[in-house]
Design an enzyme around this catalytic site. Structure first.
Site, mmCIF file in Angstrom:
data_model
loop_
_atom_site.group_PDB
_atom_site.id
_atom_site.type_symbol
_atom_site.label_atom_id
_atom_site.label_comp_id
_atom_site.label_asym_id
_atom_site.label_seq_id
_atom_site.Cartn_x
_atom_site.Cartn_y
_atom_site.Cartn_z
ATOM 1 N N PRO A 9 0.793 -1.227 0.000
ATOM 2 C CA PRO A 9 0.000 0.000 0.000
ATOM 3 C C PRO A 9 0.832 1.288 0.000
ATOM 4 O O PRO A 9 1.856 1.369 0.674
ATOM 5 C CB PRO A 9 -0.819 -0.099 1.290
ATOM 6 N N ASN A 10 0.346 2.231 -0.776
ATOM 7 C CA ASN A 10 0.897 3.588 -0.885
ATOM 8 C C ASN A 10 2.209 3.668 -1.666
ATOM 9 O O ASN A 10 2.711 4.769 -1.896
ATOM 10 C CB ASN A 10 1.073 4.235 0.512
ATOM 11 N N ARG A 17 5.356 11.028 -2.459
ATOM 12 C CA ARG A 17 5.091 10.675 -1.064
ATOM 13 C C ARG A 17 6.364 10.833 -0.222
ATOM 14 O O ARG A 17 7.344 10.108 -0.441
ATOM 15 C CB ARG A 17 4.627 9.213 -1.012
ATOM 16 N N TYR A 22 11.500 8.539 0.958
ATOM 17 C CA TYR A 22 11.352 7.494 -0.060
ATOM 18 C C TYR A 22 11.914 7.882 -1.425
ATOM 19 O O TYR A 22 11.848 7.080 -2.356
ATOM 20 C CB TYR A 22 9.872 7.121 -0.199
ATOM 21 N N ASN A 73 8.054 -5.653 -1.067
ATOM 22 C CA ASN A 73 8.020 -4.534 -0.124
ATOM 23 C C ASN A 73 6.576 -4.451 0.369
ATOM 24 O O ASN A 73 5.722 -3.858 -0.292
ATOM 25 C CB ASN A 73 8.444 -3.226 -0.786
ATOM 26 N N ALA A 76 3.352 -0.764 4.770
ATOM 27 C CA ALA A 76 2.833 -0.754 6.152
ATOM 28 C C ALA A 76 2.371 -2.138 6.605
ATOM 29 O O ALA A 76 2.388 -2.439 7.807
ATOM 30 C CB ALA A 76 1.677 0.243 6.258
ATOM 31 N N HIS A 79 4.229 -4.554 9.118
ATOM 32 C CA HIS A 79 4.146 -4.465 10.571
ATOM 33 C C HIS A 79 2.841 -5.017 11.136
ATOM 34 O O HIS A 79 2.653 -5.025 12.347
ATOM 35 C CB HIS A 79 4.329 -2.996 10.995
ATOM 36 N N GLU A 97 12.612 -9.644 1.420
ATOM 37 C CA GLU A 97 11.854 -8.440 1.817
ATOM 38 C C GLU A 97 12.743 -7.206 1.670
ATOM 39 O O GLU A 97 13.898 -7.232 2.105
ATOM 40 C CB GLU A 97 11.401 -8.585 3.272
ATOM 41 N N HIS A 99 12.953 -2.749 1.867
ATOM 42 C CA HIS A 99 12.369 -1.464 2.268
ATOM 43 C C HIS A 99 13.266 -0.343 1.793
ATOM 44 O O HIS A 99 14.504 -0.450 1.874
ATOM 45 C CB HIS A 99 12.212 -1.381 3.791
ATOM 46 N N SER A 101 13.353 2.684 3.199
ATOM 47 C CA SER A 101 13.899 3.335 4.396
ATOM 48 C C SER A 101 14.423 2.285 5.366
ATOM 49 O O SER A 101 14.074 1.101 5.261
ATOM 50 C CB SER A 101 12.812 4.179 5.068
ATOM 51 N N ARG A 106 13.337 4.285 12.557
ATOM 52 C CA ARG A 106 12.109 5.081 12.556
ATOM 53 C C ARG A 106 11.268 4.763 13.799
ATOM 54 O O ARG A 106 11.811 4.316 14.798
ATOM 55 C CB ARG A 106 11.363 4.841 11.230
ATOM 56 N N ARG A 110 7.529 0.418 13.616
ATOM 57 C CA ARG A 110 8.097 -0.080 12.348
ATOM 58 C C ARG A 110 9.284 -1.031 12.585
ATOM 59 O O ARG A 110 9.892 -1.533 11.644
ATOM 60 C CB ARG A 110 8.575 1.085 11.473
HETATM 61 C C1 DQA Z 1 8.406 1.036 3.767
HETATM 62 C C2 DQA Z 1 8.499 1.175 5.294
HETATM 63 C C3 DQA Z 1 7.146 0.989 5.940
HETATM 64 O O1 DQA Z 1 7.243 1.155 7.356
HETATM 65 C C4 DQA Z 1 6.171 2.021 5.406
HETATM 66 O O2 DQA Z 1 4.876 1.806 5.964
HETATM 67 C C5 DQA Z 1 6.118 2.063 3.923
HETATM 68 C C6 DQA Z 1 7.370 1.975 3.178
HETATM 69 C C7 DQA Z 1 9.756 1.317 3.076
HETATM 70 O O3 DQA Z 1 9.927 0.876 1.941
HETATM 71 O O4 DQA Z 1 10.614 1.994 3.636
HETATM 72 O O5 DQA Z 1 5.070 2.250 3.331
HETATM 73 O O6 DQA Z 1 8.061 -0.314 3.471
#
Ligand code: DQA
Length: 146
Positions: A9-10, A17, A22, A73, A76, A79, A97, A99, A101, A106, A110
């Site tokens: 998501p997102n 964003r 990111y 990836n 959110a 978690h 997996e 990410h 960030s 953080r 997370r």
């Molecule tokens: C993320 C880290 C997650 O905590 C966050 O909710 C994201 C992006 C990352 O790629 O750093 O949406 O997965």
């Protein structure tokens, strides 16, 4: 060898964003580069992005028998999602997996990944480079596997 990259998501909002976290590249740009890197590594790279947990679970479930491995990836859902972790586990596919960030640097919520235990490894903190490193790690893992 065929690899599916699964984005949660997102991540479709990459580019606009929270660019300080990111980066400024869009997901399409990152995935296009990954496909090219796949060509150089001799693998086919497909990618999907869904905001919904159910769609992600379905995409991972359908990957079985069609792909040799996954880069994910979960965003959110990393978690929170037992169903996505179970889907990765049930697929039987090696999964890395990634990410953008460093989630450990953080907020405390997370710091836990429910999905990572279903994966062969995790790479984070290198921006879009985490995807490239994850792809390379997965390809090397697959080449070493019997
Ligand atoms: C993320 C880290 C997650 O905590 C966050 O909710 C994201 C992006 C990352 O790629 O750093 O949406 O997965």
């Amino acid at each position: 060898m065929k690899i599916l990259v699964v984005n949660g998501p997102n991540l479709g909002l990459l580019g606009t964003r929270e660019p300080h976290l990111y980066g400024r590249e869009t997901l399409s740009e990152v995935m296009a580069r990954l496909r090219e890197e796949g060509v150089a590594l001799g693998v086919d790279v497909d990618s999907v992005q869904f905001d919904g947990e159910g769609e992600l679970v379905t995409a991972v479930g359908r990957a079985r028998g069609r792909y040799d491995g996954l880069v994910i990836n979960p965003a959110a859902l990393t978690h929170t999602s037992v169903s996505l972790r179970d889907a990765i586990q049930a697929s039987g596919l090696p999964c890395v997996e990634v990410h953008l960030s460093n989630t450990h640097a953080r907020e405390p919520f997370r710091h836990v990944s429910l999905t990572a235990p279903a994966c062969v490894g995790q790479i984070m903190g290198f921006g879009a480079g985490s995807y490239s490193l994850g792809l390379r790690a997965l390809v090397e893992y697959l080449k070493r596997s019997p």
